[in-house]
Design an enzyme around this catalytic site. Structure first.
Site, PDB file in Angstrom:
ATOM      1  N   CYS A   2      25.807  44.287  41.684  1.00 56.89           N
ATOM      2  CA  CYS A   2      25.071  43.144  42.224  1.00 56.89           C
ATOM      3  C   CYS A   2      24.396  42.388  41.081  1.00 56.89           C
ATOM      4  O   CYS A   2      24.117  42.946  40.022  1.00 56.89           O
ATOM      5  CB  CYS A   2      23.989  43.522  43.228  1.00 56.89           C
ATOM      6  SG  CYS A   2      24.581  44.480  44.618  1.00 56.89           S
ATOM      7  N   ARG A  27      29.547  40.501  38.869  1.00 56.51           N
ATOM      8  CA  ARG A  27      28.884  41.760  39.194  1.00 56.51           C
ATOM      9  C   ARG A  27      29.136  42.174  40.642  1.00 56.51           C
ATOM     10  O   ARG A  27      28.743  43.279  41.048  1.00 56.51           O
ATOM     11  CB  ARG A  27      27.375  41.646  38.952  1.00 56.51           C
ATOM     12  CG  ARG A  27      27.022  41.301  37.525  1.00 56.51           C
ATOM     13  CD  ARG A  27      25.532  41.204  37.370  1.00 56.51           C
ATOM     14  NE  ARG A  27      24.891  42.480  37.533  1.00 56.51           N
ATOM     15  CZ  ARG A  27      24.652  43.345  36.552  1.00 56.51           C
ATOM     16  NH1 ARG A  27      25.014  43.045  35.327  1.00 56.51           N
ATOM     17  NH2 ARG A  27      24.060  44.478  36.782  1.00 56.51           N
ATOM     18  N   TRP A 100      27.674  43.499  45.527  1.00 54.64           N
ATOM     19  CA  TRP A 100      28.770  44.462  45.574  1.00 54.64           C
ATOM     20  C   TRP A 100      28.247  45.588  46.459  1.00 54.64           C
ATOM     21  O   TRP A 100      27.320  46.297  46.088  1.00 54.64           O
ATOM     22  CB  TRP A 100      29.119  44.960  44.183  1.00 54.64           C
ATOM     23  CG  TRP A 100      30.357  45.788  44.146  1.00 54.64           C
ATOM     24  CD1 TRP A 100      31.641  45.331  44.106  1.00 54.64           C
ATOM     25  CD2 TRP A 100      30.442  47.215  44.133  1.00 54.64           C
ATOM     26  NE1 TRP A 100      32.511  46.390  44.072  1.00 54.64           N
ATOM     27  CE2 TRP A 100      31.810  47.561  44.088  1.00 54.64           C
ATOM     28  CE3 TRP A 100      29.499  48.241  44.156  1.00 54.64           C
ATOM     29  CZ2 TRP A 100      32.259  48.868  44.063  1.00 54.64           C
ATOM     30  CZ3 TRP A 100      29.942  49.549  44.138  1.00 54.64           C
ATOM     31  CH2 TRP A 100      31.317  49.848  44.091  1.00 54.64           C
ATOM     32  N   ASN A 126      19.272  44.916  42.884  1.00 55.23           N
ATOM     33  CA  ASN A 126      20.492  45.506  42.328  1.00 55.23           C
ATOM     34  C   ASN A 126      20.196  46.977  42.067  1.00 55.23           C
ATOM     35  O   ASN A 126      19.165  47.298  41.485  1.00 55.23           O
ATOM     36  CB  ASN A 126      20.847  44.794  41.016  1.00 55.23           C
ATOM     37  CG  ASN A 126      21.867  45.559  40.205  1.00 55.23           C
ATOM     38  OD1 ASN A 126      22.755  46.196  40.760  1.00 55.23           O
ATOM     39  ND2 ASN A 126      21.734  45.503  38.892  1.00 55.23           N
ATOM     40  N   GLY A 127      21.100  47.873  42.485  1.00 52.30           N
ATOM     41  CA  GLY A 127      20.876  49.303  42.268  1.00 52.30           C
ATOM     42  C   GLY A 127      20.911  50.045  43.590  1.00 52.30           C
ATOM     43  O   GLY A 127      21.408  49.520  44.596  1.00 52.30           O
ATOM     44  N   GLU A 543      45.675  52.271  29.158  1.00 54.82           N
ATOM     45  CA  GLU A 543      44.974  50.995  29.289  1.00 54.82           C
ATOM     46  C   GLU A 543      45.898  49.929  29.897  1.00 54.82           C
ATOM     47  O   GLU A 543      45.465  49.134  30.736  1.00 54.82           O
ATOM     48  CB  GLU A 543      44.452  50.565  27.909  1.00 54.82           C
ATOM     49  CG  GLU A 543      43.711  49.247  27.876  1.00 54.82           C
ATOM     50  CD  GLU A 543      42.419  49.213  28.702  1.00 54.82           C
ATOM     51  OE1 GLU A 543      41.992  50.255  29.211  1.00 54.82           O
ATOM     52  OE2 GLU A 543      41.872  48.106  28.860  1.00 54.82           O
ATOM     53  N   LYS A 547      45.088  48.005  33.421  1.00 55.04           N
ATOM     54  CA  LYS A 547      45.029  46.547  33.552  1.00 55.04           C
ATOM     55  C   LYS A 547      45.932  46.094  34.701  1.00 55.04           C
ATOM     56  O   LYS A 547      45.552  45.262  35.514  1.00 55.04           O
ATOM     57  CB  LYS A 547      45.472  45.842  32.259  1.00 55.04           C
ATOM     58  CG  LYS A 547      44.573  45.972  31.064  1.00 55.04           C
ATOM     59  CD  LYS A 547      43.292  45.165  31.127  1.00 55.04           C
ATOM     60  CE  LYS A 547      42.176  45.977  31.687  1.00 55.04           C
ATOM     61  NZ  LYS A 547      41.261  46.614  30.801  1.00 55.04           N
ATOM     62  N   GLU A 550      44.400  47.089  38.134  1.00 57.30           N
ATOM     63  CA  GLU A 550      43.182  46.442  38.613  1.00 57.30           C
ATOM     64  C   GLU A 550      43.343  44.960  38.888  1.00 57.30           C
ATOM     65  O   GLU A 550      42.677  44.449  39.791  1.00 57.30           O
ATOM     66  CB  GLU A 550      41.974  46.723  37.709  1.00 57.30           C
ATOM     67  CG  GLU A 550      42.009  46.170  36.339  1.00 57.30           C
ATOM     68  CD  GLU A 550      40.761  46.556  35.526  1.00 57.30           C
ATOM     69  OE1 GLU A 550      39.721  46.861  36.106  1.00 57.30           O
ATOM     70  OE2 GLU A 550      40.853  46.523  34.292  1.00 57.30           O
ATOM     71  N   HIS A 566      57.803  67.424  32.614  1.00 57.93           N
ATOM     72  CA  HIS A 566      57.126  68.520  33.316  1.00 57.93           C
ATOM     73  C   HIS A 566      56.803  68.146  34.758  1.00 57.93           C
ATOM     74  O   HIS A 566      55.967  68.782  35.398  1.00 57.93           O
ATOM     75  CB  HIS A 566      55.863  68.927  32.556  1.00 57.93           C
ATOM     76  CG  HIS A 566      56.164  69.437  31.182  1.00 57.93           C
ATOM     77  ND1 HIS A 566      56.741  70.666  30.955  1.00 57.93           N
ATOM     78  CD2 HIS A 566      56.043  68.845  29.963  1.00 57.93           C
ATOM     79  CE1 HIS A 566      56.933  70.825  29.653  1.00 57.93           C
ATOM     80  NE2 HIS A 566      56.521  69.736  29.030  1.00 57.93           N
ATOM     81  N   LYS A 665      32.161  44.294  37.795  1.00 54.63           N
ATOM     82  CA  LYS A 665      32.216  44.405  36.343  1.00 54.63           C
ATOM     83  C   LYS A 665      31.442  45.622  35.855  1.00 54.63           C
ATOM     84  O   LYS A 665      31.888  46.336  34.973  1.00 54.63           O
ATOM     85  CB  LYS A 665      31.622  43.136  35.729  1.00 54.63           C
ATOM     86  CG  LYS A 665      31.596  43.123  34.209  1.00 54.63           C
ATOM     87  CD  LYS A 665      32.961  42.842  33.661  1.00 54.63           C
ATOM     88  CE  LYS A 665      33.009  42.880  32.149  1.00 54.63           C
ATOM     89  NZ  LYS A 665      34.381  43.094  31.676  1.00 54.63           N
TER      90      LYS A 665
HETATM   91  O1  M6R Z   1      30.587  48.749  30.990  1.00 58.73           O
HETATM   92  P1  M6R Z   1      31.465  49.942  30.742  1.00 58.73           P
HETATM   93  O2  M6R Z   1      32.256  49.834  29.497  1.00 58.73           O
HETATM   94  O3  M6R Z   1      30.713  51.235  30.802  1.00 58.73           O
HETATM   95  O4  M6R Z   1      32.484  49.957  31.954  1.00 58.73           O
HETATM   96  C1  M6R Z   1      33.352  51.028  32.137  1.00 58.73           C
HETATM   97  C2  M6R Z   1      34.416  50.720  33.176  1.00 58.73           C
HETATM   98  O5  M6R Z   1      33.818  50.449  34.418  1.00 58.73           O
HETATM   99  C3  M6R Z   1      35.271  49.513  32.768  1.00 58.73           C
HETATM  100  O6  M6R Z   1      35.885  49.705  31.541  1.00 58.73           O
HETATM  101  C4  M6R Z   1      36.345  49.262  33.843  1.00 58.73           C
HETATM  102  O7  M6R Z   1      37.272  50.293  33.861  1.00 58.73           O
HETATM  103  C5  M6R Z   1      37.016  47.911  33.595  1.00 58.73           C
HETATM  104  N1  M6R Z   1      37.172  47.204  34.825  1.00 58.73           N
HETATM  105  C6  M6R Z   1      38.361  48.045  32.971  1.00 58.73           C
HETATM  106  O8  M6R Z   1      39.005  46.820  32.837  1.00 58.73           O
END
Ligand code: M6R
Length: 670
Positions: A2, A27, A100, A126-127, A543, A547, A550, A566, A665
């Site tokens: 949030c 956020r 969020w 937020n939290g 990675e 990508k 997501e 395996h 984010k």
């Molecule tokens: O802010 P952070 O680097 O701690 O965030 C960690 C993950 O939430 C972040 O890398 C997430 O996996 C991204 N959406 C990846 O693109």
């Protein structure tokens, strides 16, 4: 998760709130809402809105609250802007929120701001208030009526309950608003010398809360005042003084939301209470004592927080990667070729004592940590364990004073990583934070911090911050090697030279975006993706798959190529697309043997290969070409075509790459 924003004083409060909410949308975007405080007016038609305060005596001396909320997923902010056309013409202060969902499904009734029973208190948050159920039961027993399923609404009612008590004990604020206003001007340019009634009420609420929060409250009994507090969750405060009497004060979940709107920025500590009035800010501690807030030096500019001519933030941020790497390397290498990490507050002597390194992180930051394991073990000859932060927290890692725990988090606010490093510190380990956000919670909690300098990243998918993390961690590995006297100076020099070339090589990879787009277009209909790599190519595969998942919502699995036989190879069949990281390392031959295994089972193969590597090309259906560098630095370049591949596929599928579904984010919940 949030985002929150608050503005008091000056012109254009509504516009400022809406603009900042746009910047905070990354956020969370399940819903958006604002509350405005406008001067009380006898004509109720002037203040039409979803919720207005009653017109009792107190409000005639105070203000009226107006609220609008929309819960339409990614269209929430647009819908809110339409509702805002009916906002009161004049505003003294306002708060806003982009959500969020955690407690309570995404819906209008659960959208912030939340009000108390009298509709005179408005809260954004937020939290997570972990003991909200218990607090809600207590409030219900006292006769409060709760309209939503959220933990936030509880806060509004707690403030309401404490206001009565605070009013009777706060002498400075016990009389009319007119009195407090004149007092304010006399004593603190907008705030009275002693904390106000609302600040006092919030101070009484804070000890009753468990969990993490950044919250902002307005009360119609103190017009033009916003009171806020934080624990663990981020909160930044800003002021702007135009010199024409148009001063204002603002608060937000992050700095980019305030860029161009404030010219001074301040940090708020855990459980401190901050009061904002036009152009002035007062912070007080748990006992009401005044605290001088520390000022933040902010070098980011507004341009950095906007799209700058690109279609979306993700594309802008990918193209900023060469700069992010160059800035992250800036000043780390001295003229004589030696390394310096001046932001690390752990002494060289302490680092020399380190006999084991733990890396803890989540998501892309975890993938950067995996690469760091190879680099630190190879260059510094230190054993490295790496763990996903949410797992590390709940096992019983063996740590002591000679363990270095490296918490990697671009935001520095990811709750799991933050809690993991806090647990590590309690065990006596030294903690180093690698963070992109200056003065983030993790940076503050750690013994030392190594900042990546990627600038603000708005797209939910980590791109430039990921590359900056890789580079920062490689620098750390070389620094540890230097301290331990493992590498010959000439070898360090050569590696530093190769690091310095990375921005240019990443640029070459980015310039091939159109070629990657053509490959992506050929596989638009593909549903199953396998990403394979060996050695540091494995984190690159992870990675690349993350990508794709997501932002394209496509199934993508990543494996160390040697592990395929395996079990996972059973899934390979004609139509499966295998993306292999086949740049030249000493495991290239073995990687190609794995490629042959999937090809012989009917898979189509796309390889990331080094320029001119015809042998790789001969085995592949398609090649994503990248320039060659040192094998341990290669992930910085090799991941770029995979970012672009995911990006182009997502766009072909018509997805919003900046705001993928179900994601936020910064993940500030467990
Ligand atoms: O802010 P952070 O680097 O701690 O965030 C960690 C993950 O939430 C972040 O890398 C997430 O996996 C991204 N959406 C990846 O693109």
């Amino acid at each position: 998760m949030c985002g929150i924003i608050g503005v008091t004083g000056g012109e254009g409060i509504l516009e400022t709130l809406l603009d900042s909410l746009g910047r905070l949308e990354y956020r969370g975007y399940d819903s958006a809402g604002i509350a405005l405080e406008s001067p009380w007016h006898p004509d109720p038609g002037r203040t039409s809105g979803e919720a207005t305060a009653g017109d009792d005596r107190a409000d005639r001396l105070g203000a009226t609250l107006w609220r609008a909320r929309a819960a339409e997923g990614t269209a929430s902010l647009q819908a809110l802007k339409k509702l805002a056309q009916a906002a009161p013409l004049e505003a003294l202060a306002g708060i806003g929120h982009t959500r969020w969902a955690t407690h309570g499904r995404p819906s209008e009734v659960n959208a912030h701001p939340h009000l108390d029973c009298t509709a005179r208190v408005a809260v954004v948050h937020n939290g997570i208030v972990e003991n909200c159920r218990e607090l809600a039961d207590h409030l219900l027993a006292e006769g409060h009526e709760l309209a939503s399923e959220t933990d936030t609404e509880v806060l509004a009612h707690l403030v309401e309950a404490e206001l009565a008590q605070a009013q009777s004990t706060s002498q400075a604020q016990s009389t009319s608003q007119a009195q407090s206003t004149s007092q304010a001007q006399a004593e603190d340019g907008g705030l009275p010398a002693a904390p106000g009634v609302l600040a006092e009420a919030l101070r009484r609420v804070l000890p009753r809360l468990e969990g993490s929060f950044a919250l902002a409250v307005m009360w119609s009994g103190e017009p033009g005042r916003i009171v806020a507090a934080r624990r663990v969750s981020p909160l930044v405060v800003g002021t702007e003084s135009t010199g024409t009497g148009q001063s204002r004060s603002l608060l937000a979940s992050d700095i980019p939301a305030l860029l161009g709107k404030a010219d001074r920025f301040f940090v708020v500590g855990d459980d401190e209470v901050v009061e904002l009035a036009a152009g002035c800010v007062r912070v007080s501690g748990a006992g009401g004592e005044r605290i001088d807030p520390s000022e933040l030096e902010v070098n980011w500019d507004l341009e950095a927080a906007q799209k700058g001519g690109f279609d979306d933030f993700m594309s802008k941020e990918m193209h900023e990667q060469p700069q992010a790497i160059a800035d992250t390397l800036l000043g780390r290498v001295l003229g004589d070729g030696t390394l310096t990490l001046d932001e690390v507050r752990i002494s060289d002597e302490e680092l020399r004592q380190v006999d084991k390194v733990f890396v803890v992180a989540c998501g892309s930051s975890y993938h950067a940590g995996l690469v760091a394991k190879y680099a630190i073990e190879h260059w510094a000859r230190l054993p490295v364990e790496i763990d996903i932060a949410s797992e590390f927290r709940y096992r019983d890692p063996v740590l002591d004073q000679s363990t270095l725990v490296v918490g990697v988090s671009q935001s520095g606010e990811t709750l799991d990583t933050l809690q993991a490093v806090l647990a590590a510190r309690r065990s006596g380990a030294k903690v180093l934070a690698v963070s992109n956000v200056v003065d983030s919670s993790m940076a503050r909690q750690a013994d030392g911090v190594l900042y990546t300098r990627a600038g603000p990243e708005v797209g939910v998918a980590a791109t430039k911050t990921y590359l900056a993390q890789l580079v920062a961690l490689q620098v750390l590995a070389l620094y540890l090697a230097q301290l331990r006297g493992i590498l010959y100076p000439a070898e360090t020099d050569r590696l530093l030279g190769e690091l310095a070339e990375l921005p240019g090589l990443v640029q070459v990879a980015l310039d091939r975006s159109d070629a990657v787009a053509r490959v992506a277009a050929r596989y638009e209909g593909t549903k199953d993706f396998f990403f394979l790599g060996r050695h540091v190519g494995f984190p690159v595969a992870l990675e690349g798959a993350l990508k794709l998942k997501e932002i394209s919502y496509l199934r993508a699995e990543a494996y160390p190529a040697g592990e395929l036989k395996h079990g996972p190879i059973a899934l390979i069949e004609p139509g499966t697309l295998v993306v292999g990281v086949a740049t030249r390392t000493r495991l290239w031959e073995k990687m190609m043997a794995n490629v042959a295994e999937v090809k012989s089972r009917g898979a189509t193969v796309v390889l990331v290969a080094n320029d001119g590597d015809e042998r790789s090309a001969a085995e592949a259906d398609e090649v994503l070409w990248v320039p060659r560098t040192h094998p341990l630095l290669a992930p910085v370049i090799d991941v770029v075509p995979l970012q672009l591949f995911a990006y182009h596929l997502a766009r072909l599928h018509g997805h919003d790459v900046d705001r993928p579904r179900n994601l936020a984010k910064t993940v500030t919940v467990e």
